[in-house]
Design an enzyme around this catalytic site. Structure first.
Site, mmCIF file in Angstrom:
data_model
loop_
_atom_site.group_PDB
_atom_site.id
_atom_site.type_symbol
_atom_site.label_atom_id
_atom_site.label_comp_id
_atom_site.label_asym_id
_atom_site.label_seq_id
_atom_site.Cartn_x
_atom_site.Cartn_y
_atom_site.Cartn_z
ATOM 1 N N CYS A 89 34.589 -81.941 67.457
ATOM 2 C CA CYS A 89 33.235 -81.805 68.021
ATOM 3 C C CYS A 89 33.161 -82.492 69.384
ATOM 4 C CB CYS A 89 32.207 -82.448 67.100
ATOM 5 S SG CYS A 89 32.281 -81.940 65.389
ATOM 6 N N CYS A 92 34.048 -80.810 72.957
ATOM 7 C CA CYS A 92 33.052 -80.015 73.687
ATOM 8 C C CYS A 92 31.772 -80.797 73.927
ATOM 9 C CB CYS A 92 32.707 -78.748 72.915
ATOM 10 S SG CYS A 92 34.051 -77.561 72.810
ATOM 11 N N HIS A 93 31.330 -81.523 72.896
ATOM 12 C CA HIS A 93 29.996 -82.123 72.943
ATOM 13 C C HIS A 93 29.996 -83.562 73.434
ATOM 14 C CE1 HIS A 93 28.211 -78.644 70.954
ATOM 15 N NE2 HIS A 93 29.149 -78.704 70.046
ATOM 16 N N CYS A 127 29.842 -73.418 64.204
ATOM 17 C CA CYS A 127 30.680 -73.990 65.259
ATOM 18 C C CYS A 127 32.113 -74.166 64.768
ATOM 19 C CB CYS A 127 30.093 -75.335 65.691
ATOM 20 S SG CYS A 127 30.203 -75.627 67.460
ATOM 21 N N HIS A 194 2.493 -79.709 46.448
ATOM 22 C CA HIS A 194 2.657 -80.411 47.717
ATOM 23 C C HIS A 194 1.500 -80.236 48.692
ATOM 24 C CE1 HIS A 194 6.549 -81.721 46.441
ATOM 25 N NE2 HIS A 194 6.934 -80.493 46.183
ATOM 26 N N CYS A 235 13.586 -78.750 42.804
ATOM 27 C CA CYS A 235 12.193 -78.354 42.594
ATOM 28 C C CYS A 235 12.123 -77.056 41.806
ATOM 29 C CB CYS A 235 11.482 -78.158 43.941
ATOM 30 S SG CYS A 235 10.627 -79.629 44.522
#
Lengths: 274, 108
Positions: A89, A92-93, A127, A194, A235
């Site tokens: 990663c 590039c980043h 990616c 919720h 849930c």
């Protein structure tokens, strides 16, 4: 020495963070006055405000927060070259603290490449397969949870800012429909707990607004970090409905809707919940 | 997840000062009381012993039992009288040990 140990051992055995014993009461008073601070924006309240003082103390102490172990995994994966492209990663980043700051506030986003919504986990795996030519991480693996939490943690404190304009709109509508549709043997929709009953008890548990701003988070029940999709599955299981697969379109659309509901709340990743 | 310890101990302290040390280790702490989907007992695997030493001398020891949750967090205090090195050791049921060291300078 002996008594110190006994007290300590008791605190461990009960699963209580020792720190909470000292910071708990003062904190509870402050909360009772309705000062939720950054954890409340308008009517929106983070799950943090529904959590008990011990759980909040665990989240507040960056060292005591067990999710930091997963962030360590994410941090080392960031530097770890994998796949046929031989890239990590970081190649590039660069420095995640700079390149990833604020990125997670926008997710899920519409992806031109796939023609649907993409959440952070899916973006990371996209990616990996496309750019790194590596195997995607497995869902709920320590690596994917760690990487997702690590990336999202770079936006900690920044407000969630998901867009539902343009192509995202139709997916938002699907997510909203899912959220409002009764399902399972208990015939409940997300809204019944919720929206209508946030703050009320369901058996012995306090219902929250079901906000996603702290995910991936460490849940004491799981004894590990888990994704929002794991929470959805839990849930759905609780209302005796069909659990959908991790990363399914339905859950990603639902994630868009749920995240959009929490626009403005600060990113808390990695949060701690009961 | 491989067991990786995290330790927060001070790098420096004044003589006789009481310092707090925090430790956290990733571990599944399998209690030995659960069964898998076929009904077979999942063997116990926990961290059963923790020791904190200062210059080789143990000053905090914990015998840990199966009721302790995953990823055990242990915090305790120490009153250093001299500079030295902390060593923290976790013993696993499977025989492996995990350890971490940390140096401390005492001033004055």
């Amino acid at each position: 020495m002996n008594t110190t140990f006994k007290a300590m051992a008791a605190a461990i055995a009960l699963g209580l963070p020792a720190l909470a014993l000292t910071t708990g009461p003062a904190f509870a008073d402050e909360m009772a006055e309705g000062k939720w601070g950054e954890y409340q924006v308008g009517d929106k309240r983070s799950g943090y405000t529904y959590a008990g003082p011990e759980t909040r103390a665990m989240q507040d102490d960056e060292f005591q927060n067990p999710a930091m172990l997963w962030l360590d995994t994410g941090m080392s994966e960031w530097e770890n070259a994998a796949g046929d492209a031989g890239k990590a990663c970081a190649d590039c980043h660069g420095d995640a603290e700079e390149s990833m700051a604020g990125v997670a506030t926008k997710y899920p986003v519409y992806s031109e490449e796939t023609g649907k919504m993409m959440n952070l986990e899916q973006r990371i795996n996209f990616c990996r397969t496309e750019n790194m030519q590596a195997e995607p991480y497995k869902w709920e693996s320590d690596e994917l949870l760690g990487m997702t939490a690590y990336v999202k943690n770079q936006s900690k404190g920044m407000p969630v800012d998901v867009s539902i304009d343009g192509p995202a709109k139709e997916f938002w509508e699907k997510g909203k429909e899912f959220y409002e549709t009764r399902r399972g043997q208990l015939d409940l929709a997300c809204t019944h707990c919720h929206v209508d009953n946030a703050g009320n008890l369901i058996r012995a548990e306090t219902l929250s607004q079901g906000q996603g701003n702290g995910f991936p988070l460490y849940r004491l029940k799981w004894q590990k970090v888990g994704s929002l999709h794991r929470r959805f599955r839990g849930c759905n299981n609780n209302i005796r409905a069909e659990k959908l697969p991790y990363g399914s379109d339905e859950y990603t659309n639902l994630e868009l809707y749920v995240t959009w509901r929490g626009n403005g709340l600060p990113i808390e990743t990695p949060a701690v919940r009961k | 997840m491989a067991s990786k310890p995290r330790v927060r101990a001070p790098k420096s302290a004044s003589k006789g000062e009481v310092v707090e040390i925090k430790t956290l280790i990733s571990h599944k702490m399998e209690s030995g009381q659960r069964k898998d989907s076929d009904g077979n007992v999942i063997p116990r695997q926990i961290i059963n012993h923790f020791e904190a030493r200062f210059n080789g001398e143990p000053f905090f020891i914990a015998e840990i039992e199966p009721a302790v949750s995953a990823n055990p967090y242990i915090s305790f205090y120490h009153q250093p009288q001299e500079s030295g090195e902390y060593e923290f050791v976790w013993n696993d049921d499977d025989g492996s040990t995990y350890s971490k060291k940390s140096k401390l300078t005492v001033e004055g």
